[in-house]
Design a protein around this motif. Structure first.
Motif, PDB file in Angstrom:
ATOM      1  N   THR A   6       0.828  -1.210   0.000  1.00  0.00           N
ATOM      2  CA  THR A   6       0.000   0.000   0.000  1.00  0.00           C
ATOM      3  C   THR A   6       0.859   1.255   0.000  1.00  0.00           C
ATOM      4  O   THR A   6       0.570   2.214  -0.708  1.00  0.00           O
ATOM      5  N   GLU A  10       1.013   3.975  -3.148  1.00  0.00           N
ATOM      6  CA  GLU A  10       0.712   5.399  -3.002  1.00  0.00           C
ATOM      7  C   GLU A  10       1.818   6.249  -3.628  1.00  0.00           C
ATOM      8  O   GLU A  10       1.543   7.208  -4.352  1.00  0.00           O
ATOM      9  N   SER A  17       1.147   8.270 -12.224  1.00  0.00           N
ATOM     10  CA  SER A  17      -0.195   8.453 -12.782  1.00  0.00           C
ATOM     11  C   SER A  17      -0.239   9.428 -13.951  1.00  0.00           C
ATOM     12  O   SER A  17      -0.972   9.188 -14.923  1.00  0.00           O
ATOM     13  N   GLU A  36     -10.203   7.524 -15.489  1.00  0.00           N
ATOM     14  CA  GLU A  36     -10.987   6.423 -14.919  1.00  0.00           C
ATOM     15  C   GLU A  36     -10.284   5.081 -15.115  1.00  0.00           C
ATOM     16  O   GLU A  36     -10.248   4.244 -14.204  1.00  0.00           O
ATOM     17  N   GLN A  39      -7.462   4.812 -12.757  1.00  0.00           N
ATOM     18  CA  GLN A  39      -7.972   4.471 -11.424  1.00  0.00           C
ATOM     19  C   GLN A  39      -8.322   2.988 -11.348  1.00  0.00           C
ATOM     20  O   GLN A  39      -8.114   2.352 -10.304  1.00  0.00           O
ATOM     21  N   ASP A  40      -8.857   2.431 -12.438  1.00  0.00           N
ATOM     22  CA  ASP A  40      -9.138   0.991 -12.474  1.00  0.00           C
ATOM     23  C   ASP A  40      -7.859   0.181 -12.271  1.00  0.00           C
ATOM     24  O   ASP A  40      -7.862  -0.848 -11.583  1.00  0.00           O
ATOM     25  N   LEU A  42      -5.298   1.186 -10.617  1.00  0.00           N
ATOM     26  CA  LEU A  42      -4.959   1.340  -9.199  1.00  0.00           C
ATOM     27  C   LEU A  42      -5.737   0.341  -8.357  1.00  0.00           C
ATOM     28  O   LEU A  42      -5.183  -0.296  -7.455  1.00  0.00           O
ATOM     29  N   VAL A  43      -7.019   0.201  -8.641  1.00  0.00           N
ATOM     30  CA  VAL A  43      -7.841  -0.764  -7.907  1.00  0.00           C
ATOM     31  C   VAL A  43      -7.294  -2.179  -8.091  1.00  0.00           C
ATOM     32  O   VAL A  43      -7.207  -2.965  -7.139  1.00  0.00           O
ATOM     33  N   ALA A  44      -6.913  -2.506  -9.328  1.00  0.00           N
ATOM     34  CA  ALA A  44      -6.342  -3.832  -9.595  1.00  0.00           C
ATOM     35  C   ALA A  44      -5.060  -4.039  -8.788  1.00  0.00           C
ATOM     36  O   ALA A  44      -4.808  -5.132  -8.263  1.00  0.00           O
ATOM     37  N   LEU A  46      -4.314  -2.594  -5.932  1.00  0.00           N
ATOM     38  CA  LEU A  46      -4.689  -2.767  -4.522  1.00  0.00           C
ATOM     39  C   LEU A  46      -5.139  -4.196  -4.236  1.00  0.00           C
ATOM     40  O   LEU A  46      -4.964  -4.708  -3.121  1.00  0.00           O
ATOM     41  N   GLU A  47      -5.713  -4.834  -5.243  1.00  0.00           N
ATOM     42  CA  GLU A  47      -6.172  -6.218  -5.068  1.00  0.00           C
ATOM     43  C   GLU A  47      -5.022  -7.215  -5.198  1.00  0.00           C
ATOM     44  O   GLU A  47      -4.960  -8.203  -4.460  1.00  0.00           O
TER      45      GLU A  47
END
Length: 414
Positions: A6, A10, A17, A36, A39-40, A42-44, A46-47
């Motif tokens: 994490t 960051e 980015s 967008e 950001q997707d 980024l979500v990936a 994080l997972e």
């Protein structure tokens, strides 16, 4: 030891980015959609990163993930358009545009395209600043709101409207060339300069400096200078920000109170940044210097002077005269008056300042009475000086600067 996912994400996301958004925007031709998709990614991350570990090249991982999503989106659009065509519907497809013809003046750099798109003149100055800080500075909406001293919903609305405006106006994701580039470049430089100035001397709030904002603007100026090596004004802006940034550590006392230029400890000035500024100014090499090159030359006089009293004030006064001819402004004339006061004395400078009293642009500008108060104080007219310092204090919205001006008002009457 591998960094925590994490924390690493960051840091990487803030740094990478802009390039990811720029790379994706070249595919989808829409900065809003590009953000967008980033950001997707980024979500990936994080997972996956907490489970699989941080990749060896996290920036490349984010770029590849976002680009895959962009390609999927384009394919879905193409399939949808093809199906509509099959049933006889005449609806334009949103497939990627054909390859642009090669042009010798074209700059094939996605990040530079993003800079020019975020700073497009169809957007208001505030919208350009907000969108630039978001897309290129990597700042969140709350961070931008704190930096600009406006409510978060206002910033969010500006960013959303800016993206919609770019899409509605069908603004091309490109770096213009020829006369259009020169016209657009001014907007780009202006936004970067405004961002720096807000960090260098905050217009309001409790803090006089916002160093992070200065750092974001300086980084953007350096990137732009690397991408546009033949533009003198780009190097001029980079030089100006390097020189100004070099004094950051000396501009505030331990309690946060502003320290005026003449009282600064020059040993605390950053010599590396000064050297970078000199190099950038040399690269500008303009035969007919523009506003940013002239301002950088003025800043160089301050940065290279061994002491305040040894500053080349006559040269600074001449440079401000050239700047006033190149970019007329009452603020430039006010700064020229300060230089004249140091080169020739306070009396001729006071005449210049008094001539600016009726300027509408300076109505409510706290530095006008502040400068006038300083000149009056040096002339021994202390009662008048105190009145001017008090008026300046009433006009500023920055708490630190107000305290400094009130202190000077007290000192004016002993």
């Amino acid at each position: 030891m591998q960094p925590q996912p994490t924390a690493a994400l960051e840091t990487v996301f803030r740094l990478e980015s802009p390039r990811v958004i720029a790379g994706v925007a070249r595919l989808v031709r829409d900065v809003g959609i590009a953000e967008e998709l980033t950001q997707d990614a980024l979500v990936a991350a994080l997972e996956q990163w907490p489970r699989d570990g941080v990749p060896d090249n996290p920036g490349a991982w984010l770029m590849a993930t976002a680009r895959r999503r962009a390609v999927d989106l384009i394919r879905r659009r193409e399939n949808y358009a093809r199906k509509l065509a099959e049933i006889g519907r005449d609806l334009p497809a949103s497939a990627p545009p054909p390859e642009e013809p090669a042009d010798p003046e074209d700059i094939d750099d996605d990040l530079l395209r993003l800079v020019f798109t975020a700073c497009h003149p169809v957007l208001s100055a505030e919208a350009r600043i907000a969108l630039t800080l978001r897309l290129l500075g990597g700042l969140t909406t709350p961070e931008i709101a704190r930096a600009r001293l406006v409510p978060e919903p206002t910033v969010a609305q500006r960013i959303v409207r800016a993206k919609r405006t770019l899409a509605r106006k069908n603004v091309a994701f490109e770096v213009p060339y020829g006369p259009d580039r020169e016209a657009r470049l001014g907007s780009v430089l202006e936004v970067i300069y405004l961002i720096f100035n807000e960090g260098y001397a905050a217009t309001a709030g409790d803090d006089w400096l916002r160093p992070a904002l200065c750092e974001d603007a300086l980084r953007l100026a350096r990137v732009l200078a690397a991408l546009m090596p033949k533009e003198p004004e780009v190097h001029g802006l980079a030089a100006l920000l390097e020189f100004q940034s070099s004094r950051t550590a000396a501009r505030t006392a331990p309690d946060g109170e502003p320290v005026l230029l003449r009282d600064q400890n020059r040993h605390r000035w950053n010599r590396l940044l000064i050297a970078r500024g000199i190099t950038a100014l040399d690269r500008a090499g303009a035969a007919a210097p523009g506003p940013y090159v002239l301002q950088a030359a003025i800043a160089a006089c301050h940065a290279t002077a061994p002491a305040y009293e040894e500053t080349d004030w006559p040269r600074i006064a001449v440079l401000y005269g050239l700047l006033a001819a190149r970019a007329p402004s009452p603020v430039v004339e006010l700064n020229r008056a300060v230089a004249v006061s140091m080169a020739e004395g306070p009396a001729p400078a006071l005449a210049l300042v008094d001539a600016l009293a009726a300027e509408p642009a300076l109505r409510g500008y706290h530095l006008l009475p502040s400068v006038r108060g300083d000149l009056l104080f040096r002339l021994g007219r202390t009662a008048e000086a105190r009145t001017e310092f008090e008026r300046a204090a009433s006009l500023t919205r920055n708490a630190r600067e107000r305290a400094l001006l009130l202190r000077r008002a007290r000192e004016a009457t002993g």
